[in-house]
Design a protein around this motif. Structure first.
Motif, mmCIF file in Angstrom:
data_model
loop_
_atom_site.group_PDB
_atom_site.id
_atom_site.type_symbol
_atom_site.label_atom_id
_atom_site.label_comp_id
_atom_site.label_asym_id
_atom_site.label_seq_id
_atom_site.Cartn_x
_atom_site.Cartn_y
_atom_site.Cartn_z
ATOM 1 N N LEU A 54 0.858 -1.159 -0.172
ATOM 2 C CA LEU A 54 -0.240 0.314 0.437
ATOM 3 C C LEU A 54 0.560 1.307 -0.112
ATOM 4 O O LEU A 54 0.316 2.577 0.029
ATOM 5 N N THR A 55 1.990 0.935 -0.312
ATOM 6 C CA THR A 55 2.601 1.879 0.018
ATOM 7 C C THR A 55 3.176 2.654 -1.491
ATOM 8 O O THR A 55 3.335 1.959 -2.386
ATOM 9 N N PRO A 56 3.283 4.520 -1.598
ATOM 10 C CA PRO A 56 3.660 4.724 -2.864
ATOM 11 C C PRO A 56 4.480 4.064 -3.619
ATOM 12 O O PRO A 56 5.662 4.146 -3.302
ATOM 13 N N ARG A 57 4.440 3.585 -4.864
ATOM 14 C CA ARG A 57 6.144 3.705 -5.396
ATOM 15 C C ARG A 57 6.489 4.511 -6.078
ATOM 16 O O ARG A 57 5.503 5.212 -6.678
ATOM 17 N N ALA A 58 8.021 3.909 -7.199
ATOM 18 C CA ALA A 58 8.309 5.326 -7.924
ATOM 19 C C ALA A 58 7.502 5.231 -8.750
ATOM 20 O O ALA A 58 7.751 6.496 -9.439
ATOM 21 N N GLU A 59 7.142 4.069 -9.936
ATOM 22 C CA GLU A 59 6.645 4.747 -10.888
ATOM 23 C C GLU A 59 7.458 5.508 -12.038
ATOM 24 O O GLU A 59 6.516 5.902 -12.572
ATOM 25 N N LEU A 60 8.815 5.337 -12.284
ATOM 26 C CA LEU A 60 9.461 6.215 -13.111
ATOM 27 C C LEU A 60 8.991 6.013 -14.544
ATOM 28 O O LEU A 60 9.322 4.901 -15.227
ATOM 29 N N ALA A 61 8.802 7.048 -15.147
ATOM 30 C CA ALA A 61 8.452 7.275 -16.741
ATOM 31 C C ALA A 61 8.841 8.866 -17.284
ATOM 32 O O ALA A 61 8.404 9.973 -16.727
ATOM 33 N N VAL A 62 10.179 8.665 -17.681
ATOM 34 C CA VAL A 62 10.451 9.644 -18.418
ATOM 35 C C VAL A 62 10.410 10.125 -19.750
ATOM 36 O O VAL A 62 9.761 8.514 -21.087
ATOM 37 N N THR A 63 9.841 10.755 -20.602
ATOM 38 C CA THR A 63 9.617 11.315 -21.967
ATOM 39 C C THR A 63 10.756 12.668 -22.576
ATOM 40 O O THR A 63 10.481 12.424 -23.777
ATOM 41 N N GLY A 64 11.211 12.874 -21.804
ATOM 42 C CA GLY A 64 12.412 13.773 -22.815
ATOM 43 C C GLY A 64 13.627 13.066 -23.458
ATOM 44 O O GLY A 64 13.683 12.470 -23.061
ATOM 45 N N HIS A 65 14.453 14.384 -23.386
ATOM 46 C CA HIS A 65 15.775 13.866 -24.479
ATOM 47 C C HIS A 65 16.373 13.222 -23.215
ATOM 48 O O HIS A 65 17.049 13.632 -21.776
ATOM 49 N N ALA A 66 17.025 12.435 -23.245
ATOM 50 C CA ALA A 66 18.243 11.280 -22.300
ATOM 51 C C ALA A 66 19.558 12.277 -22.403
ATOM 52 O O ALA A 66 20.236 13.522 -23.576
ATOM 53 N N ILE A 67 20.334 13.174 -21.154
ATOM 54 C CA ILE A 67 21.590 13.794 -21.065
ATOM 55 C C ILE A 67 22.255 12.758 -19.978
ATOM 56 O O ILE A 67 21.832 12.062 -18.948
ATOM 57 N N GLY A 68 23.538 12.267 -21.060
ATOM 58 C CA GLY A 68 24.285 11.092 -20.484
ATOM 59 C C GLY A 68 26.114 12.695 -19.572
ATOM 60 O O GLY A 68 26.249 13.743 -20.093
ATOM 61 N N TYR A 69 25.771 11.561 -18.695
ATOM 62 C CA TYR A 69 26.527 12.855 -17.519
ATOM 63 C C TYR A 69 27.468 12.018 -16.871
ATOM 64 O O TYR A 69 27.558 11.037 -16.315
ATOM 65 N N GLU A 70 28.727 12.804 -16.950
ATOM 66 C CA GLU A 70 30.220 11.755 -15.624
ATOM 67 C C GLU A 70 30.312 12.945 -14.635
ATOM 68 O O GLU A 70 30.313 14.161 -14.616
ATOM 69 N N VAL A 71 30.194 12.082 -13.098
ATOM 70 C CA VAL A 71 30.302 12.630 -12.180
ATOM 71 C C VAL A 71 31.031 12.823 -11.587
ATOM 72 O O VAL A 71 32.126 11.141 -10.981
ATOM 73 N N THR A 72 31.642 13.761 -10.967
ATOM 74 C CA THR A 72 33.325 13.862 -9.652
ATOM 75 C C THR A 72 32.615 13.878 -8.644
ATOM 76 O O THR A 72 32.539 14.522 -7.950
ATOM 77 N N LEU A 73 32.323 12.611 -7.216
ATOM 78 C CA LEU A 73 31.486 12.841 -6.178
ATOM 79 C C LEU A 73 32.411 12.889 -4.710
ATOM 80 O O LEU A 73 33.159 11.743 -5.071
ATOM 81 N N GLU A 74 32.152 14.865 -4.608
ATOM 82 C CA GLU A 74 33.173 14.486 -3.044
ATOM 83 C C GLU A 74 32.689 13.822 -1.553
ATOM 84 O O GLU A 74 31.432 12.785 -2.446
ATOM 85 N N PRO A 75 33.509 13.089 -0.829
ATOM 86 C CA PRO A 75 32.588 12.197 0.362
ATOM 87 C C PRO A 75 31.540 12.873 0.498
ATOM 88 O O PRO A 75 31.433 13.946 1.290
ATOM 89 N N LEU A 76 30.610 11.964 0.716
ATOM 90 C CA LEU A 76 29.012 11.882 1.502
ATOM 91 C C LEU A 76 28.999 11.985 2.564
ATOM 92 O O LEU A 76 28.376 12.597 3.231
ATOM 93 N N ASN A 77 29.540 10.566 2.959
ATOM 94 C CA ASN A 77 29.263 10.028 3.788
ATOM 95 C C ASN A 77 27.633 10.421 4.361
ATOM 96 O O ASN A 77 27.558 10.818 5.927
ATOM 97 N N LEU A 78 26.812 9.235 3.512
ATOM 98 C CA LEU A 78 25.536 9.684 3.294
ATOM 99 C C LEU A 78 25.095 8.481 2.558
ATOM 100 O O LEU A 78 26.179 8.387 1.148
ATOM 101 N N ALA A 79 24.670 7.836 2.641
ATOM 102 C CA ALA A 79 23.867 6.638 1.595
ATOM 103 C C ALA A 79 22.893 7.067 0.759
ATOM 104 O O ALA A 79 23.447 6.416 -0.436
ATOM 105 N N VAL A 80 22.642 8.281 0.012
ATOM 106 C CA VAL A 80 21.806 9.047 -0.427
ATOM 107 C C VAL A 80 23.233 9.826 -1.830
ATOM 108 O O VAL A 80 23.618 10.092 -1.671
ATOM 109 N N ILE A 81 22.757 9.051 -3.125
ATOM 110 C CA ILE A 81 23.922 9.692 -3.826
ATOM 111 C C ILE A 81 23.036 10.524 -4.725
ATOM 112 O O ILE A 81 22.148 10.982 -4.856
#
Length: 693
Positions: free
Chosen positions: A278-305
């Motif tokens: 009964l919890t809301p699901r993500a159900e992601l649907a994309v329709t726009g132009h795809a954007i590819g990208y590369e990330v160099t991420l500094e340390p987060l100390n957090l599990a969410v990216i």
């Protein structure tokens, strides 16, 4: 201390600057060593207990006083007492002597204490090699370019100290020792670079500890004012290289923690109170132009990216599992406490969440009882208006945006604190009275009012926007891009983004406004000289930092094998790497052996100079033997040639002082040799008999 038992005397002997001239030689040498130790230890003091800094400063200052007053060194019982104190304080702070933190604290303390018993050469060598070990331990905490440069200075200083400790007392000068140490280090630099490129990265034995002091500042909770504090930080959160044109600033939302539970003061993640079905699901649907990208991420100390909304490609991070959650967060199975680089794909046109109502959405309507009664009454009055009585969520959201835009609200980095008089009415005070706030104030009030209108809503934190001008090909997302916005649920559509900040300060979302801390006196002075100087300096430094991260810190096992592929190896593996390493090291060993053989066959430069001097003297009729020094030859020149050869005699005495005097140098000055030979030729021509015409 005598010449053999006074290693500090070899460390900065023959200092030529006048400021040191009034000090005894041993005092100057000891002070140089103490300064070098202080410089090497200094970065450690930022992550060690305060008592460690006090102990080290006290010991080094006491040792400097002993050097300046020529007093005797402390006895064994004093040394033992200081050592017991250091051990006791370490146990008190860490409850153990084992591990990284207590181990570093003990080594730093021991290095300082060791300066109290510098009585023999072996004591100095212990200090030197403790210094090299401490340089290595610096990289257990940080591998930033700034730390690396500071430790390079320490290495240079310790190498100079080693050179001086192995030379006769008073020779050479500190400047010459530093020059020799630098040349020696440069000779070893190619070998260091080759070993860095070829040494196998075999896990888990190989790994560069990451800088755990760094962090984006995002967290799994938010109170009004926390994002404003983070926005004053101009440090880098992540660097992004887009494949093609970057998205518009108003579309560049990097989604971080989603916060759905509100206790009247603090937002935290929502723990579902309904069964998973009964919890809301993500159900992601994309329709726009795809954007590819590369990330160099500094340390987060957090599990969410924090990824660009809405990213559809999971980041590939070694040793980390990443999955998409129901609230559209990309969550890792452990906190990201190292610098990572990965690729992803996103689309800025998307929808997500359930289309039809579900019981789980009730979690995003709940409000703490008894809090903000005036705001709840304001929402009830809005709903009683005929045009909003049956309005959908989007119509209500637009009404709130209009109220923010026209209701006298102001966007500011320093709105003050809310709820000081009554913590249960913080939103009342912002929404109805003072109307001054940063992004988290507007997002909080928007979500509270939407929930009061029975519309599911939640707060989303992360980053919004990036630097328009790329640095070294990368767009930079800074801590000052930290942002909070809202989401509300619309039947038939799902979750929709609503950014109240865009209503009161659209220039912030469009990237034309970034609130920063007030400038310092240095900032104002540099801005007066050149308005763009600070920006140019920062861009240059960040470009160097990015290259340091990409070429050095991120040089991994995969990068090694890719490098072998570019050299022509077909599907390289560890055998190819080992073979190439063996060949390169063998060539270097043969080259070193050849260099040594050539050096052994070379004539001593002093002998070559004396041979040239004797040849010049033979032109004017002065003979000499191999064992005779230049001073002896000068006396003979005066006896045989008289006053006409006085310049030759003075030249010989000057060369004698250059080799044997108090200001002796390690190698002969060939300019003096050439001048002497020219004088001898002129004297020989002047004394030659004239031919009859």
């Amino acid at each position: 201390m005598n010449d053999i038992a006074s290693p500090p005397a070899r460390i900065a002997s023959h200092w030529s600057r006048p400021a040191w001239g009034h000090l005894p030689r041993e005092a100057r040498d000891t002070l140089f060593l103490l300064c070098l130790i202080g410089w090497t230890v200094l970065p450690h003091l930022f992550h060690l207990p305060a008592w460690c800094a006090v102990l080290i400063a006290t010991v080094l200052l006491a040792r400097a006083r002993l050097a300046l007053t020529a007093a005797a060194l402390p006895g064994r019982w004093t040394m033992l007492g200081v050592l017991v104190l250091a051990v006791g304080l370490t146990l008190w702070s860490f409850q153990t002597l084992l591990g990284k933190e207590p181990g570093v604290a003990m080594v730093v303390s021991l290095m300082a204490i060791k300066t109290l018993e510098l009585r023999a050469r072996r004591d100095a060598f212990v200090v030197f090699f403790l210094g090299f070990f401490l340089i290595l331990t610096q990289f257990l905490y940080s591998q930033s370019l700034l730390v690396a440069l500071a430790m390079l200075v320490s290495v240079w200083g310790l190498l100079s100290a080693l050179v001086l400790a192995n030379m006769p007392v008073g020779k050479p000068s500190l400047r010459m020792a530093a020059r020799l140490a630098g040349k020696t280090a440069l000779l070893g630099a190619p070998l260091m670079a080759i070993m860095f490129m070829l040494f196998p990265r075999i896990g888990p034995l190989w790994g560069v500890p990451q800088d755990h002091r760094a962090g984006t500042g995002l967290s799994n909770n938010m109170v009004m004012g926390s994002v404003a504090l983070l926005a004053q930080n101009e440090s880098v959160a992540m660097r992004i290289r887009f494949e093609g044109a970057p998205p518009a600033q108003q579309e560049a939302y990097f989604r971080g923690p989603v916060l759905g539970r509100f206790d009247g003061r603090e937002w935290t993640p929502q723990a579902p109170s309904f069964p998973p079905s009964l919890t809301p699901r993500a159900e992601l649907a994309v329709t726009g132009h795809a954007i590819g990208y590369e990330v160099t991420l500094e340390p987060l100390n957090l599990a969410v990216i924090p990824l660009l909304e809405a990213s559809t490609e999971a980041p590939v991070i070694a040793g980390v599992r990443v999955a998409l959650t129901d609230d559209l967060q990309w969550r890792a199975d452990r906190p990201i406490d190292t610098r990572v680089r990965f690729h992803s794909t996103a689309s800025t046109v998307f929808r997500h969440g359930p289309i039809a109502p579900t019981l789980g959405l009730q979690d995003y309507i709940d409000l703490p009882p008894g809090h903000n009664p005036r705001t709840l009454e304001w929402a009830a009055a809005l709903r009683r208006q005929p045009r909003y009585a049956e309005a959908d969520a989007t119509t209500l959201a637009n009404a709130l945006m209009t109220h923010i835009r026209t209701g006298g609200f102001s966007y500011t980095l320093s709105p003050g604190t809310y709820g000081d008089d009554d913590p249960r009415s913080a939103v009342d005070e912002f929404w109805l009275d003072r109307k001054l706030g940063f992004c988290e104030h507007f997002a909080t009030a928007f979500v509270v009012v939407m929930r009061a209108l029975d519309v599911p809503a939640r707060v989303v934190t992360g980053y919004q926007g990036f630097d328009e001008q790329p640095v070294d090909g990368y767009h930079i997302v800074r801590q000052s891009n930290a942002h909070a916005w809202a989401e509300y649920w619309q039947p038939g559509t799902g979750w929709m983004r609503a950014d109240p900040t865009n209503a009161v300060a659209p220039e912030r979302v469009l990237g034309r406004l970034r609130l920063v801390a007030p400038p310092t006196l240095v900032d104002e002075a540099m801005g007066a000289v050149h308005p763009q100087l600070l920006a140019h300096l920062r861009e240059g430094w960040e470009a160097m930092n990015n290259r340091w991260n990409q070429w050095v810190l991120d040089y991994s096992r995969g990068a090694q094998l890719d490098w072998l592929s570019r050299l022509g190896f077909n599907q390289p593996d560890w055998e190819d790497l080992a073979l190439l390493s063996a060949v390169v090291l063998s060539v270097l060993a043969l080259a070193g052996a050849g260099w040594t053989w050539w050096e052994l066959r070379r004539i001593d430069p002093w002998v070559r100079q004396m041979n040239q001097l004797r040849a010049a003297l033979r032109r004017v009729g002065v003979t000499s033997s191999d064992h005779e020094a230049p001073r002896t030859l000068a006396q003979r020149v005066r006896e045989q040639l008289g006053e006409t050869a006085e310049p030759l005699a003075r030249g010989l005495e000057h060369i004698d002082a250059q080799r044997y005097g108090r200001a002796a140098v390690p190698r002969p000055d060939h300019r003096l040799t050439r001048e002497f030979s020219a004088l001898a030729r002129r004297l020989a021509r002047a004394s030659a008999p004239q031919r009859p015409r």
